[in-house]
Design an enzyme around this catalytic site. Structure first.
Site, PDB file in Angstrom:
ATOM      1  N   ASP A  21       1.091  -1.055   0.404  1.00  0.00           N
ATOM      2  CA  ASP A  21      -0.026   0.078   0.034  1.00  0.00           C
ATOM      3  C   ASP A  21       0.979   1.297   0.195  1.00  0.00           C
ATOM      4  O   ASP A  21       1.531   1.318   1.136  1.00  0.00           O
ATOM      5  CB  ASP A  21      -0.510  -0.311   1.405  1.00  0.00           C
ATOM      6  CG  ASP A  21      -1.155   1.103   0.997  1.00  0.00           C
ATOM      7  OD1 ASP A  21      -2.089   2.003   0.435  1.00  0.00           O
ATOM      8  OD2 ASP A  21      -2.074   1.441   2.339  1.00  0.00           O
ATOM      9  N   ASP A  25      -4.257   4.011   2.445  1.00  0.00           N
ATOM     10  CA  ASP A  25      -5.598   3.391   2.752  1.00  0.00           C
ATOM     11  C   ASP A  25      -5.462   1.720   3.975  1.00  0.00           C
ATOM     12  O   ASP A  25      -7.028   1.646   3.791  1.00  0.00           O
ATOM     13  CB  ASP A  25      -6.201   4.162   1.629  1.00  0.00           C
ATOM     14  CG  ASP A  25      -5.859   2.704   0.384  1.00  0.00           C
ATOM     15  OD1 ASP A  25      -5.092   2.450   0.892  1.00  0.00           O
ATOM     16  OD2 ASP A  25      -6.456   3.129  -0.200  1.00  0.00           O
ATOM     17  N   ASP A  29      -2.157  -1.382  -3.756  1.00  0.00           N
ATOM     18  CA  ASP A  29      -2.352  -0.322  -4.956  1.00  0.00           C
ATOM     19  C   ASP A  29      -1.315  -0.790  -6.051  1.00  0.00           C
ATOM     20  O   ASP A  29      -0.224  -1.306  -5.574  1.00  0.00           O
ATOM     21  CB  ASP A  29      -2.785   1.211  -4.960  1.00  0.00           C
ATOM     22  CG  ASP A  29      -1.615   1.551  -4.242  1.00  0.00           C
ATOM     23  OD1 ASP A  29      -0.247   1.364  -4.163  1.00  0.00           O
ATOM     24  OD2 ASP A  29      -1.870   2.318  -2.820  1.00  0.00           O
ATOM     25  N   ASP A  98      -5.636 -11.110 -15.003  1.00  0.00           N
ATOM     26  CA  ASP A  98      -6.570 -11.821 -15.002  1.00  0.00           C
ATOM     27  C   ASP A  98      -7.549 -11.055 -15.765  1.00  0.00           C
ATOM     28  O   ASP A  98      -7.772 -10.066 -15.958  1.00  0.00           O
ATOM     29  CB  ASP A  98      -7.541 -11.907 -13.751  1.00  0.00           C
ATOM     30  CG  ASP A  98      -7.449 -12.808 -12.918  1.00  0.00           C
ATOM     31  OD1 ASP A  98      -7.978 -13.416 -13.389  1.00  0.00           O
ATOM     32  OD2 ASP A  98      -6.402 -13.167 -11.824  1.00  0.00           O
ATOM     33  N   ASP A 206      -9.655 -16.683 -15.981  1.00  0.00           N
ATOM     34  CA  ASP A 206     -10.474 -16.870 -14.563  1.00  0.00           C
ATOM     35  C   ASP A 206     -11.920 -18.180 -15.537  1.00  0.00           C
ATOM     36  O   ASP A 206     -12.590 -17.778 -16.075  1.00  0.00           O
ATOM     37  CB  ASP A 206     -11.114 -15.761 -14.066  1.00  0.00           C
ATOM     38  CG  ASP A 206     -11.825 -16.619 -13.024  1.00  0.00           C
ATOM     39  OD1 ASP A 206     -11.073 -16.768 -11.906  1.00  0.00           O
ATOM     40  OD2 ASP A 206     -13.035 -15.594 -12.813  1.00  0.00           O
ATOM     41  N   GLU A 264      -7.404 -21.071 -16.384  1.00  0.00           N
ATOM     42  CA  GLU A 264      -7.938 -21.354 -15.024  1.00  0.00           C
ATOM     43  C   GLU A 264      -9.179 -22.673 -15.024  1.00  0.00           C
ATOM     44  O   GLU A 264     -10.258 -21.665 -16.064  1.00  0.00           O
ATOM     45  CB  GLU A 264      -8.541 -20.867 -13.888  1.00  0.00           C
ATOM     46  CG  GLU A 264      -9.133 -21.233 -12.643  1.00  0.00           C
ATOM     47  CD  GLU A 264      -9.484 -20.450 -12.025  1.00  0.00           C
ATOM     48  OE1 GLU A 264     -10.010 -20.705 -10.325  1.00  0.00           O
ATOM     49  OE2 GLU A 264     -10.788 -19.762 -12.042  1.00  0.00           O
ATOM     50  N   HIS A 337      -4.674 -17.225  -4.444  1.00  0.00           N
ATOM     51  CA  HIS A 337      -5.494 -16.461  -3.687  1.00  0.00           C
ATOM     52  C   HIS A 337      -6.451 -17.395  -2.922  1.00  0.00           C
ATOM     53  O   HIS A 337      -7.612 -16.293  -2.433  1.00  0.00           O
ATOM     54  CB  HIS A 337      -5.672 -15.482  -4.660  1.00  0.00           C
ATOM     55  CG  HIS A 337      -6.390 -15.861  -6.111  1.00  0.00           C
ATOM     56  ND1 HIS A 337      -6.122 -16.118  -7.040  1.00  0.00           N
ATOM     57  CD2 HIS A 337      -7.609 -15.319  -5.921  1.00  0.00           C
ATOM     58  CE1 HIS A 337      -7.074 -15.962  -8.133  1.00  0.00           C
ATOM     59  NE2 HIS A 337      -7.587 -15.978  -7.317  1.00  0.00           N
ATOM     60  N   ASP A 338      -6.949 -18.649  -3.822  1.00  0.00           N
ATOM     61  CA  ASP A 338      -8.743 -18.767  -3.386  1.00  0.00           C
ATOM     62  C   ASP A 338      -8.088 -20.548  -1.953  1.00  0.00           C
ATOM     63  O   ASP A 338      -8.413 -20.722  -1.960  1.00  0.00           O
ATOM     64  CB  ASP A 338      -8.768 -20.000  -5.186  1.00  0.00           C
ATOM     65  CG  ASP A 338      -9.433 -18.883  -5.061  1.00  0.00           C
ATOM     66  OD1 ASP A 338     -10.005 -17.380  -4.936  1.00  0.00           O
ATOM     67  OD2 ASP A 338      -9.497 -18.692  -6.173  1.00  0.00           O
TER      68      ASP A 338
END
Length: 555
Positions: A21, A25, A29, A98, A206, A264, A337-338
């Protein structure tokens, strides 16, 4: 450039919300990613894959896209993106985005038009159906079929404005696009060309094998009144091949440069993957499959984990290596990430943390295929010690918790399953240093930083040649320097051994032997380990392997 440059490449996945970051915040990013590119360059990776940064309401952390041609303000601007891609290229790396085109957000202008009326020109851009015969919109059982959504509940959402249901295989805020409509396909291809024109080097697609649905949308087998698994009617149907060939032709053919396309594909078989990745078929370069990361799912599914049987894991990996040996190509991964953190799931994140993190990496990376490193994996980042549901952010975990508890399941068992297997484990911020919030942000992070960042962090590991980071760097170096790692044949050794993972790679006169003890006890090995040691995570190397010891030998 070699058309198959990706065979010797290593891909690094960035989940932008949790990477770095720059603005304080608490949300990662694009400028934060740019600021940490030297970490990736030092690791030696070739490709940076960004999870979605498109404009999104974030019902599913950016996999619900409301504008395919803009950056979500939480991540920055298109100017920030252009700067990032320039800096990636300046370091000799490529950038892959992605591509989420099975569905959009329900806030996408396309869907806003589609739901505005049955006579709207974009009505047929999504999958709409009236209620089941004899039923009124919204009443139980009125859905057009009995398919369940991946995120629990029915795969249909009633829309009172037009009196019909729309299909959503995922969240209700993720309506499925109608890929039978050529206007939809051309709109997608035009968007892809737009990003390639900006300098993007390819796409990770995806759930791309779900884009073709059975035209009749039939009910799935199920008990009366229960939801069924509709996968046979939307998973890897023949038309997917037609769509991917058309995509290749319309988007990539005749374009200068070296590109990467990876699909994927939940539920894909080895034979199907071979067809998708056969260069003669002009579809995609490689697939992500899930067989090996489903082997520890128990009778109740992923949130009911069971201990991994290493023999079954080896059998799965060997089958994929064998089927795609002559034609096609494998993706190699343990985390994303899953998935929960690999060292916590498959290793020992306590006593043998460093040893097991590096052993698992060694075993994975030297297979035939393209390895994927998920952010923080190169540091051996672990699952997070979430204390209650308030600490969670993931829609899948929260839905499961709510429904399992409502169904009367044991609360402790349900929570253990979520703690072990929930997607938030992979989504805690990258641990850059031992300071406040692991150096991720100067603000309050969107999800809590793992408290072990005080000692488990990139700054400490970059300074320690024995670290997980430097072991990953050496593995990547082996792939870049030894043709046998890229092109060699694969043969599994000791397939029935419950604790030792061993295989050989051969190219001409060169033979590599990879042997790892994936247990916390010493293991004698009935193989000759007397060759030249190219890499080891524990010294010395002998005929008895230490707990979680991994060795790469030139035999």
């Amino acid at each position: 450039m070699d058309a198959q440059w990706w065979k010797s490449a290593v891909v690094y996945q960035v989940y932008p919300r949790s990477f770095a970051d720059s603005g304080g915040d608490g949300i990662g990013d694009l400028a934060g990613i740019t600021s940490r590119l030297d970490h990736l360059a030092a690791l030696g990776v070739d490709v940076v894959w960004l999870s979605p940064v498109y404009r999104s309401p974030h019902a599913d952390n950016g996999y619900d896209i409301s504008d395919y041609r803009d950056i979500d303000p939480v991540f920055g601007t298109l100017a920030d993106f252009d700067h990032l891609i320039g800096e990636v290229h300046a370091r000799g790396m490529k950038l892959v985005m992605d591509l989420v085109v099975n569905h959009t957000s329900d806030e996408h202008p396309w869907f806003a038009e589609s739901r505005s009326g049955k006579d709207n020109p974009k009505r047929d851009w999504y999958v709409w159906r009236p209620p089941r015969d004899g039923h009124e919109l919204g009443e139980p059982g009125a859905e057009p079929n009995n398919w369940s959504s991946f995120f629990s509940g029915p795969a249909w959402q009633a829309d009172p404005a037009t009196g019909e249901y729309y299909l959503h295989l995922f969240d209700r805020k993720q309506p499925d696009l109608n890929w039978d409509n050529p206007e939809v396909r051309e709109a997608v291809y035009d968007m892809m060309r737009w990003w390639l024109d900006r300098g993007v080097d390819g796409f990770r697609m995806d759930v791309i094998n779900l884009i073709a649905k059975h035209p009749d949308l039939p009910d799935a087998p199920a008990e009366p009144g229960a939801l069924g698994d509709g996968f046979p009617y939307y998973g890897t149907l023949p038309r997917v091949h037609e769509h991917l060939r058309e995509m290749r032709r319309e988007v990539f053919d005749g374009r200068e440069g070296g590109f990467l396309t990876v699909g994927e594909m939940p539920g894909v078989t080895t034979q199907q993957a071979r067809e998708f990745t056969d260069p003669a078929n002009h579809e995609i370069d490689m697939v992500f499959q899930f067989e090996h990361v489903s082997l520890d799912h128990g009778p109740g599914g992923k949130f009911d984990p069971v201990p991994l049987d290493l023999r079954a894991f080896k059998a799965s990996m060997a089958a994929w290596q064998g089927e795609l040996a002559e034609v096609g190509w494998n993706s190699l991964y343990l985390g994303n990430h899953d998935q929960p953190r690999a060292v916590s799931r498959f290793g020992d994140d306590d006593r043998w943390w460093r040893e097991s993190a590096t052993a698992l990496a060694t075993v994975l990376h030297l297979h035939r295929g393209t390895p994927y490193v998920y952010q923080g994996e190169e540091l051996g980042m672990t699952n997070s010690p979430f204390v209650d549901a308030e600490a969670l952010r993931d829609v899948e975990s929260l839905n499961h918790l709510r429904q399992a508890l409502a169904a009367g399941q044991d609360a402790d068992a349900v929570w253990r399953g979520v703690r072990a297997m929930g997607r938030d484990n992979a989504r805690t911020p990258v641990q850059w240093d031992g300071g406040t919030n692991g150096g991720f942000t100067t603000g309050t992070p969107w999800i809590a930083v793992n408290p072990n960042s005080s000692w488990l962090n990139a700054e400490a590991q970059r300074a320690d040649q024995a670290s997980v980071f430097h072991h990953y760097r050496r593995l990547i170096e082996l792939r870049h320097t030894l043709p046998v790692v890229v092109e060699g044949t694969f043969r599994m050794l000791l397939p029935e051994h419950p604790d030792v993972y061993a295989y050989e790679r051969v190219l001409g006169e060169e033979r590599l032997l990879v042997v790892a003890n994936l247990s916390g006890t010493e293991q004698p090995v009935d193989l000759d380990l007397g060759g030249e040691v190219l890499l080891a995570n524990v010294e010395p190397v002998g005929q008895v392997l230490a707990p979680w010891q991994a060795v790469v030998l030139r035999a």
